[in-house]
Design an enzyme around this catalytic site. Structure first.
Site, PDB file in Angstrom:
ATOM      1  N   ASP A  93      -3.856   3.306  -2.066  1.00  0.00           N
ATOM      2  CA  ASP A  93      -5.194   4.221  -2.394  1.00  0.00           C
ATOM      3  C   ASP A  93      -5.240   5.339  -1.435  1.00  0.00           C
ATOM      4  O   ASP A  93      -4.865   5.469  -0.203  1.00  0.00           O
ATOM      5  CB  ASP A  93      -6.280   3.063  -1.815  1.00  0.00           C
ATOM      6  CG  ASP A  93      -7.598   3.762  -2.335  1.00  0.00           C
ATOM      7  OD1 ASP A  93      -8.172   4.575  -1.856  1.00  0.00           O
ATOM      8  OD2 ASP A  93      -8.374   2.752  -3.196  1.00  0.00           O
ATOM      9  N   SER A 131      -8.855   7.426  -5.392  1.00  0.00           N
ATOM     10  CA  SER A 131      -9.408   5.946  -5.723  1.00  0.00           C
ATOM     11  C   SER A 131     -10.202   6.100  -6.957  1.00  0.00           C
ATOM     12  O   SER A 131      -9.908   6.623  -7.901  1.00  0.00           O
ATOM     13  CB  SER A 131     -10.139   5.138  -4.363  1.00  0.00           C
ATOM     14  OG  SER A 131     -10.272   3.881  -4.677  1.00  0.00           O
TER      15      SER A 131
END
Length: 272
Positions: free
Chosen positions: A155, A41
């Site tokens: 993510d 991320s």
């Protein structure tokens, strides 16, 4: 015989991710310089910038962000699997740090993403940097998934918020991990909220619960040699305009825990 290779792991954390910059600055001042850096991320963004010698550019850009500018970069869509596409944000970042190939970076690098349909953990180790960062940063519900490597990716925090395992696989003998996950109510014990949570608050708290649980479980099996946890409990999901505070928090945390670096430095000075 060669000295052990040092790896740096930068975890998930949305706006808290700017703290990684401060941590890196403080580590470098103390002679701690990794040969491998990986992230998930927002951690993948800072890791890629560092690996490509563009951390100064990223920090300068982050420090210019105001709350108004952050929301200007939000390209609301409400279809395609997310609230926003993230294209406007990624374009702004690319303008600041460029988009080299991962194979051209100065340090070993990998970004972690998750296959939306199979749940497989995906390690991105080649190709354009920004494509890897975008794939690793698609927080479900907030950003639309990314079609990359012939699959829909979201993510990396969904499967591996603090990818120590990836860092080891890339050849790191000694690993420092920066954990930005946090329990939802940490620092707010006894404060009961009676008002209805907002959409972003619901998403943020759900993500915090998930990532904190996964991180703690995986660290039991995939331990780092040192885990640093800067105090960032009051940072919310979209507080990207608070870069200066986050960077300072990361820097000061390393200074405060300087003694914990000594065993790491001792290992790095010893031939493998």
């Amino acid at each position: 015989m060669t000295a052990p290779r040092l790896g740096l792991v930068l975890g998930c954390g949305s706006a808290r991710g700017w703290a990684h910059i401060g941590v890196i600055r403080a580590l470098e001042e103390r002679g701690v310089r990794p040969q491998v850096v990986v992230g998930a991320s927002v951690g993948s963004l800072v890791a890629a910038s560092y690996a490509g010698a563009r951390l100064d550019a990223l920090e300068n850009w982050a420090r210019t962000l105001t709350q108004r500018e952050v929301w200007r970069l939000v390209d609301t869509k409400f279809r395609g699997g997310g609230i926003m596409t993230g294209n406007r944000l990624m374009d702004a970042i690319e303008t600041s740090i460029g988009d080299p190939l991962i194979e051209q970076l100065d340090l070993g690098f990998a970004a972690v993403a998750a296959d939306l349909h199979t749940g497989e953990e995906v390690w991105i180790r080649e190709g354009p940097v920004m494509a890897a960062v975008r794939a690793s940063s698609g927080l479900p519900g907030l950003f639309t998934p990314t079609w990359y490597l012939d699959r829909w990716l979201v993510d990396g925090g969904v499967v591996n918020p603090l990818p120590v395992s990836v860092c080891r696989a890339l050849g790191a003998d000694v690993v420092i991990a920066i954990d930005l996950s946090r329990p939802v109510m940490q620092g707010d014990v006894g404060k009961l909220r009676q008002d209805h949570p907002s959409l972003l608050e619901s998403m943020s708290n759900a993500v915090n619960i998930m990532q904190d649980s996964i991180t703690r479980s995986r660290l039991l099996v995939e331990a780092a040699d040192l885990v640093l946890r800067p105090p960032l409990n009051d940072f919310q999901l979209m507080d990207f305009h608070r870069a200066a505070e986050a960077i300072e928090s990361g820097y000061r945390h390393v200074v405060k825990n300087e003694a914990r670096l000594e065993p790491i430095l001792a290992q790095l000075r010893s031939p493998g």
